[in-house]
Enzyme design. Structure first.
Site, PDB file in Angstrom:
ATOM      1  CG  ASP A   1      17.823 -25.765 -38.786  1.00  0.00           C
ATOM      2  OD1 ASP A   1      17.927 -25.286 -37.639  1.00  0.00           O
ATOM      3  OD2 ASP A   1      18.704 -25.645 -39.648  1.00  0.00           O
TER       4      ASP A   1
ATOM      5  CE1 TYR B   1      22.578 -20.597 -38.524  1.00  0.00           C
ATOM      6  CE2 TYR B   1      23.407 -22.118 -40.182  1.00  0.00           C
ATOM      7  CZ  TYR B   1      22.658 -21.873 -39.053  1.00  0.00           C
ATOM      8  OH  TYR B   1      21.977 -22.903 -38.446  1.00  0.00           O
TER       9      TYR B   1
ATOM     10  CG  HIS C   1      16.391 -28.077 -33.923  1.00  0.00           C
ATOM     11  ND1 HIS C   1      15.554 -27.027 -34.236  1.00  0.00           N
ATOM     12  CD2 HIS C   1      17.369 -28.070 -34.874  1.00  0.00           C
ATOM     13  CE1 HIS C   1      16.000 -26.403 -35.313  1.00  0.00           C
ATOM     14  NE2 HIS C   1      17.098 -27.022 -35.722  1.00  0.00           N
TER      15      HIS C   1
END
Length: 385
Positions: free
Chosen positions: A179, A306, A363
């Site tokens: 990630d 982000y 994930h």
């Protein structure tokens, strides 16, 4: 500026835990449901079960004690206090390894691999290969200091991690991540510091080219379909955090159930049992992670990473025109929605020494399939000794 490394102890005041329980007792649930599945997000039944357990049975002190037992430290790098776990192996020839978590993860992503990597003999593994682990908290995450200025992008974090390894006195070391941890680890590899011997990744962040899409094999076509579904249907969090992290931050800071749902949705949608978070994680495992956002009030500050990446125009440093040359091992889980094939990877990483497509996992691979991740990390670095 001080380069001191301070041992710290996490001790959340009881008033904060009491306040949390009060808030969980006063939750106002959304009304007017029009679907009974997860197509609009986590179902009320699943969230209610999680919240009931959180309010009535969950014990934060257990995980707090575990974090302190591993050893939590703090040092200032580039003007920011960085927290990190540092677990040294008892094996004399252990390899230092820095492991970086992602969002909505935490250092607890690695809780099941810490023992086998640092003390392999205790887990029936060859003690000749062991690791000293350095597991930093990303800036703005957990109890680490929240940035007060912009610019904390993966390249800046990578430089901070290199400084950290140097400050700890490690002259020869590896790096691992998935990630956002993959982004930071790739940036470390691109910088290729003198001590770095190689990396291991369980994610890859580059987009396929139009030609790769056009010439995709059946397996690659399936992966492209999964990725399209993810970006079209499950990635609303990324758009919100990339553009308006402060807006969602108010809800994450004020409502523990809002914070829990924001993270639970990711466990639900991206795990190895898609749509069934409880099929991959215990309630306590999910709540432990959620608490590392709720207690330090880091929902907004973590989301801002982000925004930082979006504002800076960040893209993967692993490119076809300029591949990463540091030796790298890959684990590509079958339920990773945004997975890549070996032939896509080898165009952007010129020195792949290990590649595995395991039979299970999604994930949050370190939590879901820790034995496989340990084996793959060991296999990768066995080739780099």
């Amino acid at each position: 500026m001080s380069e001191a490394i301070e041992h710290i102890t996490i001790a959340v005041p009881q008033e904060q835990l009491d306040d949390l329980r009060t808030r969980l007792s006063l939750v106002r649930w959304p009304d007017g449901r029009t679907v009974s599945d997860t197509s609009q997000g986590p179902t009320p039944e699943k969230l209610a079960a999680l919240v009931d357990h959180w309010r009535d049975s969950y014990d934060w002190r257990t995980v707090e004690a575990q974090l302190n037992a591993w050893g939590m430290y703090r040092t200032t790098i580039d003007g920011l206090d960085i927290d990190f776990l540092h677990i040294r192996s008892g094996e004399p020839n252990a390899t230092p390894l820095i492991m970086t978590h992602g969002w909505p993860g935490s250092v607890l992503e690695f809780r099941k691999v810490i023992g086998p990597l640092t003390d392999p003999a205790a887990f029936g593994l060859d003690p000749a290969q062991a690791f000293h682990l350095v597991i930093p908290v990303l800036p703005g995450f957990g109890f680490s200091q929240k940035p007060s200025d912009t610019g904390w992008t993966p390249p800046r974090i990578a430089k901070a991690w290199i400084t950290l390894m140097n400050r700890l006195g490690y002259e020869r070391w590896g790096a691992q991540g998935g990630d956002l941890g993959c982004a930071v680890t790739d940036e470390i590899a691109k910088l290729h510091p003198a001590g770095l011997i190689g990396t291991h990744l369980n994610f890859a962040m580059f987009p396929p080219t139009p030609d790769e899409i056009r010439t995709a094999t059946p397996a690659e076509q399936a992966a492209l379909g999964d990725a399209k579904h993810f970006w079209d249907t499950l990635s609303g969090y990324a758009k919100e955090q990339s553009t308006r992290p402060q807006t969602i931050g108010y809800s994450l800071a004020d409502s523990p159930v809002g914070q829990a749902a924001w993270i639970y949705a990711m466990f639900q949608d991206t795990c190895g049992t898609p749509g069934d978070a409880e099929g991959s994680f215990t309630l306590d495992e999910m709540l432990d992670d959620i608490m590392l956002y709720w207690l330090p009030n880091s929902g907004a500050s973590a989301a801002r990473m982000y925004w930082e990446m979006d504002q800076s125009g960040w893209s993967s440093p692993a490119t076809i025109d300029d591949p990463i040359s540091v030796p790298v091992g890959f684990t590509m889980p079958p339920k990773e929605a945004v997975r890549k094939s070996f032939r896509q990877l080898e165009r952007r990483y010129s020195n792949i020494v290990f590649f595995n497509e395991p039979a299970a996992g999604g994930h949050f691979f370190a939590l879901e399939q820790p034995a496989t991740l340990v084996a793959d990390i060991r296999a990768t670095f066995a080739l780099l000794s």
